[in-house]
Motif scaffolding. Structure first.
Motif, PDB file in Angstrom:
ATOM      1  N   LYS B  35       0.695  -1.109   0.189  1.00  0.00           N
ATOM      2  CA  LYS B  35       0.002  -0.058  -0.031  1.00  0.00           C
ATOM      3  C   LYS B  35       1.228   1.123   0.138  1.00  0.00           C
ATOM      4  CE  LYS B  35      -3.811   2.230   2.151  1.00  0.00           C
ATOM      5  NZ  LYS B  35      -3.956   3.019   2.590  1.00  0.00           N
ATOM      6  N   GLU B  36       2.069   1.359   0.844  1.00  0.00           N
ATOM      7  CA  GLU B  36       2.662   2.148   0.706  1.00  0.00           C
ATOM      8  C   GLU B  36       3.571   2.520   0.066  1.00  0.00           C
ATOM      9  OE1 GLU B  36       4.677   1.571   5.234  1.00  0.00           O
ATOM     10  OE2 GLU B  36       6.012   1.610   3.727  1.00  0.00           O
ATOM     11  N   GLN B  37       3.703   1.813  -0.753  1.00  0.00           N
ATOM     12  CA  GLN B  37       4.240   1.843  -2.353  1.00  0.00           C
ATOM     13  C   GLN B  37       3.972   2.397  -3.179  1.00  0.00           C
ATOM     14  OE1 GLN B  37       8.042  -0.385  -3.804  1.00  0.00           O
ATOM     15  NE2 GLN B  37       6.147  -2.335  -1.980  1.00  0.00           N
ATOM     16  N   LEU B  38       2.139   1.708  -3.012  1.00  0.00           N
ATOM     17  CA  LEU B  38       0.851   2.554  -4.545  1.00  0.00           C
ATOM     18  C   LEU B  38       1.409   3.486  -4.467  1.00  0.00           C
ATOM     19  CD1 LEU B  38      -0.609  -1.436  -4.932  1.00  0.00           C
ATOM     20  CD2 LEU B  38       0.715  -0.166  -6.776  1.00  0.00           C
ATOM     21  N   ASP B  39      -0.135   4.065  -3.118  1.00  0.00           N
ATOM     22  CA  ASP B  39      -0.254   5.313  -2.944  1.00  0.00           C
ATOM     23  C   ASP B  39       1.295   6.218  -3.453  1.00  0.00           C
ATOM     24  OD1 ASP B  39      -1.862   4.204  -1.417  1.00  0.00           O
ATOM     25  OD2 ASP B  39      -1.350   4.471   0.461  1.00  0.00           O
ATOM     26  N   ALA B  40       2.081   5.949  -2.646  1.00  0.00           N
ATOM     27  CA  ALA B  40       3.711   6.654  -3.396  1.00  0.00           C
ATOM     28  C   ALA B  40       3.518   6.520  -4.807  1.00  0.00           C
ATOM     29  CB  ALA B  40       5.070   6.654  -2.844  1.00  0.00           C
ATOM     30  N   GLY B  41       3.082   5.789  -5.563  1.00  0.00           N
ATOM     31  CA  GLY B  41       3.276   6.359  -7.146  1.00  0.00           C
ATOM     32  C   GLY B  41       3.529   4.869  -7.651  1.00  0.00           C
ATOM     33  N   ALA B  42       3.788   3.584  -7.246  1.00  0.00           N
ATOM     34  CA  ALA B  42       4.511   2.291  -7.901  1.00  0.00           C
ATOM     35  C   ALA B  42       3.570   1.853  -8.615  1.00  0.00           C
ATOM     36  CB  ALA B  42       4.751   1.535  -7.494  1.00  0.00           C
ATOM     37  N   ASP B  43       3.347   1.402 -10.354  1.00  0.00           N
ATOM     38  CA  ASP B  43       3.099   1.107 -11.234  1.00  0.00           C
ATOM     39  C   ASP B  43       2.937  -0.330 -11.174  1.00  0.00           C
ATOM     40  OD1 ASP B  43       2.752   3.766 -13.185  1.00  0.00           O
ATOM     41  OD2 ASP B  43       4.296   3.838 -13.122  1.00  0.00           O
ATOM     42  N   TYR B  44       4.329  -0.715 -10.649  1.00  0.00           N
ATOM     43  CA  TYR B  44       4.430  -2.413 -10.386  1.00  0.00           C
ATOM     44  C   TYR B  44       5.413  -2.873  -9.277  1.00  0.00           C
ATOM     45  CZ  TYR B  44       3.941  -4.889 -15.768  1.00  0.00           C
ATOM     46  OH  TYR B  44       3.753  -5.108 -16.540  1.00  0.00           O
ATOM     47  N   LEU B  45       4.024  -3.922  -8.897  1.00  0.00           N
ATOM     48  CA  LEU B  45       5.463  -4.054  -7.541  1.00  0.00           C
ATOM     49  C   LEU B  45       6.536  -5.713  -7.427  1.00  0.00           C
ATOM     50  CD1 LEU B  45       2.157  -3.564  -4.772  1.00  0.00           C
ATOM     51  CD2 LEU B  45       3.829  -1.813  -5.182  1.00  0.00           C
ATOM     52  N   ASP B  46       7.746  -5.219  -7.724  1.00  0.00           N
ATOM     53  CA  ASP B  46       8.256  -6.013  -6.689  1.00  0.00           C
ATOM     54  C   ASP B  46       8.310  -7.208  -5.695  1.00  0.00           C
ATOM     55  OD1 ASP B  46      11.144  -7.219  -8.795  1.00  0.00           O
ATOM     56  OD2 ASP B  46      11.455  -7.823  -7.105  1.00  0.00           O
ATOM     57  N   VAL B  47       7.971  -8.837  -6.493  1.00  0.00           N
ATOM     58  CA  VAL B  47       7.903  -9.345  -5.331  1.00  0.00           C
ATOM     59  C   VAL B  47       9.498 -10.285  -5.593  1.00  0.00           C
ATOM     60  CG1 VAL B  47       6.693 -11.051  -4.521  1.00  0.00           C
ATOM     61  CG2 VAL B  47       5.509  -9.192  -5.470  1.00  0.00           C
ATOM     62  N   ASN B  48      10.160  -9.691  -4.331  1.00  0.00           N
ATOM     63  CA  ASN B  48      10.993 -11.421  -4.072  1.00  0.00           C
ATOM     64  C   ASN B  48      10.950 -11.844  -3.455  1.00  0.00           C
ATOM     65  OD1 ASN B  48      14.023 -12.165  -3.194  1.00  0.00           O
ATOM     66  ND2 ASN B  48      14.498 -10.174  -5.075  1.00  0.00           N
ATOM     67  N   ILE B  49      11.266 -13.301  -3.414  1.00  0.00           N
ATOM     68  CA  ILE B  49      10.691 -14.062  -2.534  1.00  0.00           C
ATOM     69  C   ILE B  49      12.145 -14.806  -2.346  1.00  0.00           C
ATOM     70  CG2 ILE B  49       8.183 -14.379  -2.855  1.00  0.00           C
ATOM     71  CD1 ILE B  49       9.420 -16.881  -4.466  1.00  0.00           C
TER      72      ILE B  49
END
Lengths: 314, 261
Positions: B35-49
């Protein structure tokens, strides 16, 4: 090699905004192609044509309009006549008489007029103010209340009054808000951003990014509209995906080509025909550059422009 | 023409909070960072497992579903060395908001990730290195060609390969920075998309310096054509710089409130 056409619809689309209620409600916008580019993808909602009625009845000075209204005495009766025009999609009710520098009619009086018109016609209604930002805000609030069940578009919220208009018309009554800027592409976007920050949903906003009669700086209007559609479709700019509504009537009938009398300029021919010509040329150009609806004054223009739209989109 | 694409890097198993959340399948910390990243304007989210050798498939499915269900099918960048986990993630992925991105293939051991992208209609980040740091741009371009040919040979659209020049840390490799910018310029001239782990450049610098250096780098890289990066969208200075550069490049129409949208 034979020509192979490759349709190029965009992934983004103009918002579909519905105005009016019931069978005659109309939807403008919704297309994912450039204006009239039906060869790229079907245009579900072709541009709409509106007929302007003013509270002052000034347009009755034009013989063709007076003929249409023959036998009528009230604005309600005029609205009923307007409804029968060939090609008309909506009524635009303009409160010219509310201008504080003119008749200065009260907002309450205007609301009563709006009610009379609304009860006479089931066509969708667009309300145009007098142009005075403060008066329009007060006027729109009263009219929005009087026509609460008619899903009306109000023209317009401007930089000076967008808060009052947006809050009263858009938030309190859930009506449609028109955002008006004067051929200033950055302000066009900014107003939409401000209205949405205020809480007005994007699908409840239409825009009037400014208009001018052809020959009177229309190229600036054209390039502004072109840039808006490019941002909306190719850059998926959600702050500019609102459909465009262009009031043509007041521009086209106020330029010298439409105003100068035949006595003064016999070689130009009848003034009325010149006004119609200016109105048709301007409206057709506006639609070609991206207007999703135009507001016209003369019955002849309504007929011609609606048949143009039909020919281009069917 | 399109706006710069910001891939948010903060869902990363190196972070202790995220690592723990992934181990325990605890949604809250992951959702908070998303949520923090999307609110800040991220278009994609990287998911590093991480390498995720054990239970990677199940974990990736869980995270992909969790994020997309909670954030309107947010598009994701699947980041792990475990190919099976990437496939598992794609099997539950909703494409409504954009194709999945596979992070990443290189010209060495990880070249098969391009095959994976081609088979699954995904975007693939193509890192222009083989083993270690490329010596110069001639070497980078050789790798670029190899990756491009492999993808196109498998029927991929070149626009689905996002070339990563390999951003290098300034402290220690200051003399390589101009090369990196030049590589971006060359990819762009070829009509290719570009991305990369940009904040790597400021590794080891004081905390208050990093946003300044990252912002300067993103501006210079965007001037050379960079059209995406894997960054921390919560870095305000960086995001303001990206938005301003998007305006200057005419990727986005100016309005007075452009920083707020």
């Amino acid at each position: 090699m034979p020509f192979k056409s490759t349709p190029q619809p965009f992934k983004a689309a103009i918002n579909a905004v519905t105005i009016g209620v019931g069978d005659k409600a109309m939807t403008i916008g919704g297309e994912n192609v450039l204006p009239l580019y039906t060869f790229d993808a079907p245009i579900a909602n072709p541009p709409k044509v509106g007929f302007e009625i003013t509270d002052t009845g000034l347009e009755l000075a034009i013989p063709g309009i007076a003929a249409l209204y023959e036998g009528t005495s009230t604005i309600g009766e005029r609205a009923k006549k307007a409804e029968t025009l060939e090609g008309v999609d909506f009524i635009s009710l303009k409160f010219a008489g509310a201008d504080p520098n003119g008749e200065n009619k009260s907002a309450e009086d205007c609301a009563a007029v709006a009610k009379e018109v609304a009860s006479a016609t089931s066509l969708p209604i667009v309300v145009e103010g007098c142009g005075n930002a403060e008066k329009d805000a007060a006027l729109f609030e009263k009219v929005a209340d009087a026509l609460a069940d008619r899903n009306v578009l109000f023209m317009s919220a401007k930089e000076e009054n967008y808060k009052a208009v947006g809050a009263a018309v858009g938030l309190a009554y859930g009506q449609k808000v028109g955002a008006e800027s004067s051929v200033d592409i950055n302000l066009a976007k900014q107003l939409n951003v401000l209205l949405s920050q205020l809480g007005v949903k994007n699908e409840n906003i239409a825009i009037n990014p400014g208009s001018a009669a052809v020959g009177y700086g229309f190229e600036y209007v054209a390039s502004t509209m072109e840039r808006i559609k490019a941002a909306a479709l190719s850059q998926n700019d959600t702050s500019l995906q609102m459909p465009i509504v262009t009031p043509v009537a007041s521009e086209a009938f106020n330029v010298k080509e439409a105003v100068v009398s035949e006595e003064d300029m016999p070689e130009w021919g009848p003034a009325e025909q010149r006004g119609i010509d200016m109105e048709i040329s301007t409206a057709v150009s506006a639609i070609t550059y991206g207007s999703n609806a135009v507001i016209l004054r003369h019955p002849e223009s309504v007929k011609t422009v609606s048949s143009f739209v039909k020919a281009m989109t069917e | 023409m399109g706006k710069f694409i910001v891939i948010g890097e903060r869902i990363h198993c190196i972070s202790p909070a995220i690592r723990k959340a992934m181990d325990q399948k605890d949604p809250a910390p992951i959702l908070k960072r998303a949520k923090e990243q999307l609110d800040a304007g991220a278009d994609y989210l990287d998911v590093n497992i991480g390498p995720a050798e054990k239970g990677g498939e199940e974990l990736m499915k869980w995270v992909v579903t969790l994020l997309q269900e909670n954030f309107d099918n947010v598009p994701l960048c699947l980041d792990t060395a475990n190919k099976k986990a990437i496939e598992a993630g794609i099997s539950v992925y909703n494409r409504q908001k954009g194709k999945p991105i596979i992070n990443s293939a290189d010209a060495g051991d990880r070249i098969e990730n391009i095959d994976l992208a081609a088979a699954n209609d995904a975007i693939c980040i193509a890192l222009c290195s083989k083993s270690g740091v490329p010596a110069d741009n001639d070497e980078r371009m050789v790798y670029c060609q190899e990756l491009l040919e492999r993808g196109m040979g498998l029927g991929m659209d070149p626009s689905d390969l996002w070339f990563d020049p390999l951003f290098l840390v300034i402290k220690g490799m200051q003399d390589k920075q101009k090369d990196c910018l030049e590589a971006i310029h060359m990819f762009t001239e070829m009509g290719l998309n570009t991305t990369g782990g940009l904040s790597n450049i400021s590794n080891g610098m004081p905390k208050d310096i990093r946003p300044i250096m990252d912002a300067a780098m993103v501006a210079m890289a965007m001037a050379n054509g960079l059209n995406s990066a894997i960054v921390n969208p919560c870095d305000k200075r960086l995001m303001e710089t990206i938005k301003s550069c998007d305006i200057i490049k005419d990727n986005c129409l100016y309005a007075d409130s452009y920083l707020e949208i």
